[in-house]
Design a protein around this motif. Structure first.
Motif, PDB file in Angstrom:
ATOM      1  N   VAL A 337       5.448  -5.668  -4.309  1.00 36.23           N
ATOM      2  CA  VAL A 337       4.145  -5.386  -4.918  1.00 36.23           C
ATOM      3  C   VAL A 337       3.326  -4.592  -3.902  1.00 36.23           C
ATOM      4  CG1 VAL A 337       4.149  -7.439  -6.394  1.00 36.23           C
ATOM      5  CG2 VAL A 337       3.127  -7.558  -4.115  1.00 36.23           C
ATOM      6  N   PRO A 338       2.345  -3.808  -4.337  1.00 36.06           N
ATOM      7  CA  PRO A 338       1.542  -3.026  -3.385  1.00 36.06           C
ATOM      8  C   PRO A 338       0.774  -3.930  -2.426  1.00 36.06           C
ATOM      9  CG  PRO A 338       1.169  -2.307  -5.653  1.00 36.06           C
ATOM     10  CD  PRO A 338       1.945  -3.572  -5.723  1.00 36.06           C
ATOM     11  N   SER A 339       0.610  -3.458  -1.202  1.00 38.44           N
ATOM     12  CA  SER A 339      -0.176  -4.205  -0.232  1.00 38.44           C
ATOM     13  C   SER A 339      -1.656  -4.070  -0.556  1.00 38.44           C
ATOM     14  CB  SER A 339       0.086  -3.694   1.190  1.00 38.44           C
ATOM     15  OG  SER A 339      -0.447  -2.378   1.339  1.00 38.44           O
ATOM     16  N   ARG A 340      -2.435  -5.012  -0.083  1.00 33.05           N
ATOM     17  CA  ARG A 340      -3.880  -4.967  -0.299  1.00 33.05           C
ATOM     18  C   ARG A 340      -4.479  -3.726   0.384  1.00 33.05           C
ATOM     19  NH1 ARG A 340      -7.391  -8.871  -3.086  1.00 33.05           N
ATOM     20  NH2 ARG A 340      -9.437  -7.987  -2.710  1.00 33.05           N
ATOM     21  N   GLU A 341      -3.991  -3.424   1.560  1.00 31.38           N
ATOM     22  CA  GLU A 341      -4.503  -2.273   2.309  1.00 31.38           C
ATOM     23  C   GLU A 341      -4.253  -0.978   1.545  1.00 31.38           C
ATOM     24  OE1 GLU A 341      -4.074  -0.193   6.734  1.00 31.38           O
ATOM     25  OE2 GLU A 341      -2.646  -1.725   6.076  1.00 31.38           O
ATOM     26  N   THR A 342      -3.034  -0.835   0.988  1.00 36.18           N
ATOM     27  CA  THR A 342      -2.699   0.375   0.243  1.00 36.18           C
ATOM     28  C   THR A 342      -3.595   0.533  -0.982  1.00 36.18           C
ATOM     29  OG1 THR A 342      -0.397   0.341   0.965  1.00 36.18           O
ATOM     30  CG2 THR A 342      -0.888   1.543  -1.052  1.00 36.18           C
ATOM     31  N   LEU A 348      -7.358   2.459  -5.500  1.00 39.98           N
ATOM     32  CA  LEU A 348      -6.878   1.839  -6.726  1.00 39.98           C
ATOM     33  C   LEU A 348      -7.551   0.486  -6.957  1.00 39.98           C
ATOM     34  CD1 LEU A 348      -3.046   2.617  -6.566  1.00 39.98           C
ATOM     35  CD2 LEU A 348      -4.662   3.479  -8.263  1.00 39.98           C
ATOM     36  N   ALA A 349      -7.921  -0.185  -5.854  1.00 37.76           N
ATOM     37  CA  ALA A 349      -8.532  -1.508  -5.976  1.00 37.76           C
ATOM     38  C   ALA A 349      -9.817  -1.469  -6.788  1.00 37.76           C
ATOM     39  CB  ALA A 349      -8.801  -2.086  -4.585  1.00 37.76           C
ATOM     40  N   GLU A 350     -10.451  -0.293  -6.892  1.00 40.75           N
ATOM     41  CA  GLU A 350     -11.693  -0.181  -7.650  1.00 40.75           C
ATOM     42  C   GLU A 350     -11.449  -0.204  -9.159  1.00 40.75           C
ATOM     43  OE1 GLU A 350     -13.650   3.347  -6.376  1.00 40.75           O
ATOM     44  OE2 GLU A 350     -13.600   2.796  -4.243  1.00 40.75           O
TER      45      GLU A 350
END
Length: 386
Positions: A337-342, A348-350
């Protein structure tokens, strides 16, 4: 006189149907729980007394409301469970799945699974339990899993757990570096993001009215891709056919980044409307026809036509699309799964949905505060490390 008798017969028949329907509403549905071989659970208690039956035509609509308590008799902690629920195997609306991630049930402990489902059972189904419930998969802290896995539940539970561990580690690191103020700020920011995030309604275009004029032109839209440096797959390109707010399922060209074959993947799908708002549409409806391995690019396509509309109403439009790799499973069963940092660096986190674990933690913060979050994070992290 004959006419009067006929009217009375119809009246008595109507009363009988109404009485049967009323009786059915008052019943508690008989629920059978089947525990497959090798699953170290047993039913400790169950209560479906708030459930209702309602006769509609040739079917019974079951409003299944209540809970099951399972006792864990295995050696290592249970992390997640997926339950297969069936009232009518071949009936539309006769089956459902209930998933409980982020559990921490050690040996000898019990845990609760709540139910709030609407199921349909044919009147012709005959005798026997109205509803059957079966664990389809149980995931443990070691990421080992058991169960029949008829619904691909092991992979789905593993993805949820990997996302949960990623986010628990993120919030624990904030606590360790900045203490209670840092964790409080992060939880408040998460709640604000969840409240502000625009919502979409997505359904098959054939279900319900579509407001797109037939004269509106069909456009071949290029899908922008966001590639993550540690992702096992590289998205080369993507496209979809769009008319107003209706999109045919997209197609992508992708290839493997390394030597490990990927047998399953989810591509996250984002849509930007005419006002510039970015919406998450979930996973693009595409599947791998075969394992993706090696440097040669492969094309994958989806099926179906989708109506994409803001939940708040208004005139919808699709002005741009964006895609990213949401998860991947290798041939050996391991999951990426994607890392939080990435997610944060790529912004993308937005836009992408927060994980089920972040939703759970932020709700716990709302109810009990930052100290309860810190204790929860320590409990899970210590167990995961063992």
């Amino acid at each position: 006189m004959k006419s009067l008798k006929l009217h009375l017969a119809f009246a008595f028949a109507a009363l009988a149907v109404a009485s049967a329907a009323q009786s059915a509403r008052a019943q508690v549905p008989q629920v059978a729980v089947d525990i497959p071989d090798g699953v170290p659970l047993r039913v400790a208690a169950q209560d479906f007394s708030d459930s209702e039956f309602e006769v509609r035509g040739g079917a019974i609509v079951i409003h299944l409301s209540g809970s099951l308590h399972f006792r864990h008799d295995g050696a290592e902690p249970v992390r997640a469970i997926a339950l297969r629920v069936a009232a009518g195997e071949e009936t539309l609306g006769g089956r459902a799945t209930v998933t409980m991630p982020s559990l921490h049930a050690t040996s000898g402990e019990s845990f609760e699974v709540p139910f709030n489902l609407r199921l349909v059972r044919p009147l012709s189904a005959g005798q026997g339990p109205a509803v059957r419930i079966e664990p389809d998969a149980v995931l443990f802290a070691s990421l080992a899993a058991v169960g029949p896995d008829r619904l691909d539940s092991i992979r789905k539970l593993t993805v949820l757990e990997m996302e949960a561990r990623r986010d628990r580690e993120h919030f624990l690191a904030l606590w360790q570096r900045g203490g209670k103020p840092a964790l409080t700020a992060a939880m408040q920011a998460s709640l604000r993001r969840q409240a502000a995030r625009p919502r979409l309604e997505v359904r098959l275009a054939g279900q319900g009215p579509a407001t797109v004029a037939a004269s509106e032109p069909i456009r071949e839209m290029e899908i922008a891709v966001v590639n993550q440096p540690d992702a096992p797959l590289i998205l080369e390109s993507g496209s979809a056919r769009v008319r107003g707010s209706i999109s045919d399922a997209p197609q992508f060209l992708l290839r493997s980044r390394g030597g490990r074959a990927v047998r399953h993947f989810d591509i996250g799908w984002l849509v930007r409307d005419g006002d510039g708002s970015l919406y998450s549409v979930g996973s693009a409806p595409v599947t791998a026809r075969a394992s993706v391995a090696g440097p040669q690019a492969q094309e994958t396509t989806g099926e179906g036509r989708f109506l994409i509309q803001p939940a708040s109403g208004g005139e919808p439009s699709i002005d741009a699309m964006l895609a990213y790799l949401r998860s991947a499973q290798f041939d050996d069963g391991a999951v990426w799964v994607p890392s939080r940092e990435t997610l944060e660096v790529s912004r993308l986190a937005e836009a992408v949905p927060v994980s089920a674990e972040e939703q759970r933690l932020s709700q716990l913060y709302r109810e009990r505060g930052a100290d309860a979050i810190a204790e929860e994070l320590r409990k899970f992290t210590q167990s995961d490390q063992r």
